[in-house]
Design a protein around this motif. Sequence first.
Motif, short mmCIF file in Angstrom:
data_model
loop_
_atom_site.label_atom_id
_atom_site.label_comp_id
_atom_site.label_asym_id
_atom_site.label_seq_id
_atom_site.Cartn_x
_atom_site.Cartn_y
_atom_site.Cartn_z
N ASN A 115 3.50 18.17 15.28
CA ASN A 115 4.15 17.21 14.39
C ASN A 115 4.79 16.03 15.12
OD1 ASN A 115 3.55 18.71 12.04
ND2 ASN A 115 5.32 20.04 12.38
N MET A 116 4.78 16.05 16.44
CA MET A 116 5.36 14.95 17.20
C MET A 116 4.35 13.82 17.35
SD MET A 116 8.49 15.70 17.88
CE MET A 116 8.99 14.71 19.28
N PRO A 117 4.80 12.56 17.27
CA PRO A 117 3.88 11.42 17.43
C PRO A 117 3.11 11.45 18.75
CG PRO A 117 6.00 10.67 16.60
CD PRO A 117 6.18 12.11 16.97
N HIS A 118 3.74 11.94 19.81
CA HIS A 118 3.08 11.99 21.12
C HIS A 118 1.81 12.84 21.07
CE1 HIS A 118 7.41 11.47 21.55
NE2 HIS A 118 7.20 10.78 22.64
N HIS A 119 1.85 13.92 20.29
CA HIS A 119 0.70 14.80 20.16
C HIS A 119 -0.48 14.05 19.56
CE1 HIS A 119 -1.07 18.92 19.53
NE2 HIS A 119 -1.77 18.24 18.64
N ALA A 120 -0.21 13.30 18.51
CA ALA A 120 -1.27 12.54 17.84
C ALA A 120 -1.82 11.45 18.76
CB ALA A 120 -0.73 11.92 16.55
N ILE A 121 -0.96 10.80 19.54
CA ILE A 121 -1.42 9.75 20.43
C ILE A 121 -2.32 10.32 21.52
CG2 ILE A 121 -0.68 8.04 22.14
CD1 ILE A 121 1.87 7.69 20.39
N GLU A 122 -1.91 11.43 22.12
CA GLU A 122 -2.76 12.07 23.12
C GLU A 122 -4.13 12.40 22.53
OE1 GLU A 122 -1.44 15.39 25.29
OE2 GLU A 122 0.31 14.40 26.16
N LYS A 123 -4.13 12.95 21.33
CA LYS A 123 -5.38 13.35 20.69
C LYS A 123 -6.28 12.13 20.44
CE LYS A 123 -7.14 16.18 16.89
NZ LYS A 123 -6.75 17.00 15.70
N MET A 124 -5.70 11.02 20.00
CA MET A 124 -6.49 9.82 19.76
C MET A 124 -7.11 9.30 21.06
SD MET A 124 -4.41 7.67 16.80
CE MET A 124 -2.94 7.43 17.80
N ILE A 125 -6.33 9.31 22.13
CA ILE A 125 -6.84 8.85 23.43
C ILE A 125 -8.01 9.72 23.89
CG2 ILE A 125 -6.25 8.57 25.88
CD1 ILE A 125 -3.38 7.84 24.88
N LEU A 126 -7.85 11.03 23.74
CA LEU A 126 -8.93 11.95 24.13
C LEU A 126 -10.17 11.76 23.26
CD1 LEU A 126 -6.82 15.20 24.71
CD2 LEU A 126 -7.86 13.75 26.46
N ASN A 127 -9.98 11.60 21.96
CA ASN A 127 -11.12 11.41 21.06
C ASN A 127 -11.87 10.12 21.36
OD1 ASN A 127 -10.58 13.80 19.74
ND2 ASN A 127 -9.50 12.85 18.04
N LEU A 128 -11.14 9.09 21.79
CA LEU A 128 -11.77 7.82 22.13
C LEU A 128 -12.41 7.84 23.52
CD1 LEU A 128 -9.02 5.39 20.78
CD2 LEU A 128 -11.38 5.51 19.95
N ARG A 129 -12.12 8.88 24.28
CA ARG A 129 -12.66 9.06 25.63
C ARG A 129 -12.24 7.91 26.55
NH1 ARG A 129 -18.71 11.76 24.75
NH2 ARG A 129 -17.98 13.51 23.48
N ILE A 130 -10.99 7.54 26.44
CA ILE A 130 -10.43 6.55 27.35
C ILE A 130 -9.99 7.29 28.62
CG2 ILE A 130 -8.57 4.89 27.69
CD1 ILE A 130 -8.46 4.57 24.63
N PRO A 131 -10.34 6.80 29.80
CA PRO A 131 -9.82 7.42 31.03
C PRO A 131 -8.28 7.40 31.02
CG PRO A 131 -11.56 5.84 31.54
CD PRO A 131 -11.21 5.64 30.09
N TYR A 132 -7.67 8.55 31.20
CA TYR A 132 -6.24 8.67 30.93
C TYR A 132 -5.49 9.38 32.04
CZ TYR A 132 -7.03 13.62 30.09
OH TYR A 132 -7.35 14.94 30.25
#
Length: 289
Positions: A115-132
């Motif tokens: 439920n934390m915004p950080h969780h959703a942001i991490e997931k979006m970055i991973l789904n977009l396959r951005i080097p992180y």
Amino acid sequence: MADKILVIGGTGNIGWPVIEYLNRQHVKVVAGTHNINKATAKLGRLDDVEVRHFDFLNPNTFEDVMVGVNKVFFVRPPQLENPKRDMLPFLTYIKQRQIQQLVFISLLGVEKLPNMPHHAIEKMILNLRIPYTFIRPNYFMQNLNTTHQEDIFKNHDLFIPGGHSRTSFIDTRDVGEIAGVTLLNPKYLNQKIDITGPDSWSYPEIAKMMTDLLGCEYRYSKPSLWKFRKAMIKRGVTKDFAKTLVTIYVIQQVGTITARKVNSNAEKILGHRPRSFQTYIKDYQKYFK
């Protein structure tokens, strides 16, 4: 090609130490900011730092701020509570730009906090396959001189609903330097790094530490979550941000292993022991007395 790194929020508690570190390494930096005048006043004296207008909510700022940039650093602005609406357009844009690395300051234990915004942001970055690189720090010492500064300064009261559990607080100056190191070393690419301070403290212990170091009495009143939420909203904090704060302190009250554990990752990355809570209190004492 030499790095040119976009640092979003370069005047903040973490963004500023990131820029300071990169500047010492003679790396070119673009400071993306909503307030050009404020950023220029603080950053204008530094070599190799260019201030450009940026707004997560205004896609018209994306192209100009990314000119020549190959890496990006950002912290979620606390007022932006809807990652899909507020962050995804920019993340999608930098994916199209094929950046080499995105360093995001997340949250320790975020994988267990859907439920934390950080969780959703991490997931979006991973789904977009951005080097992180995800840096997942524990609670910030600087929360005392920002979110909780009013009560500490005016009333010498740590008005924080944190229970009596222990927490391995970390200094944001160390978090910023750690981010800078990871931006320049490819071994941290596609890593999720848990970061803690060197020791674990309870709020009663912190109040006593402040009393001993600053020469006047501080107390920990341990308000209820409801009383704290009500006080924050009365001071102008949005209900969404108040909800996020309450969620964080629920986790802290429970005294989870995540909140109180200490690891050596910060020391390994920095090459030295991270700052102690005593050092933080001495350095920031003007905010407390």
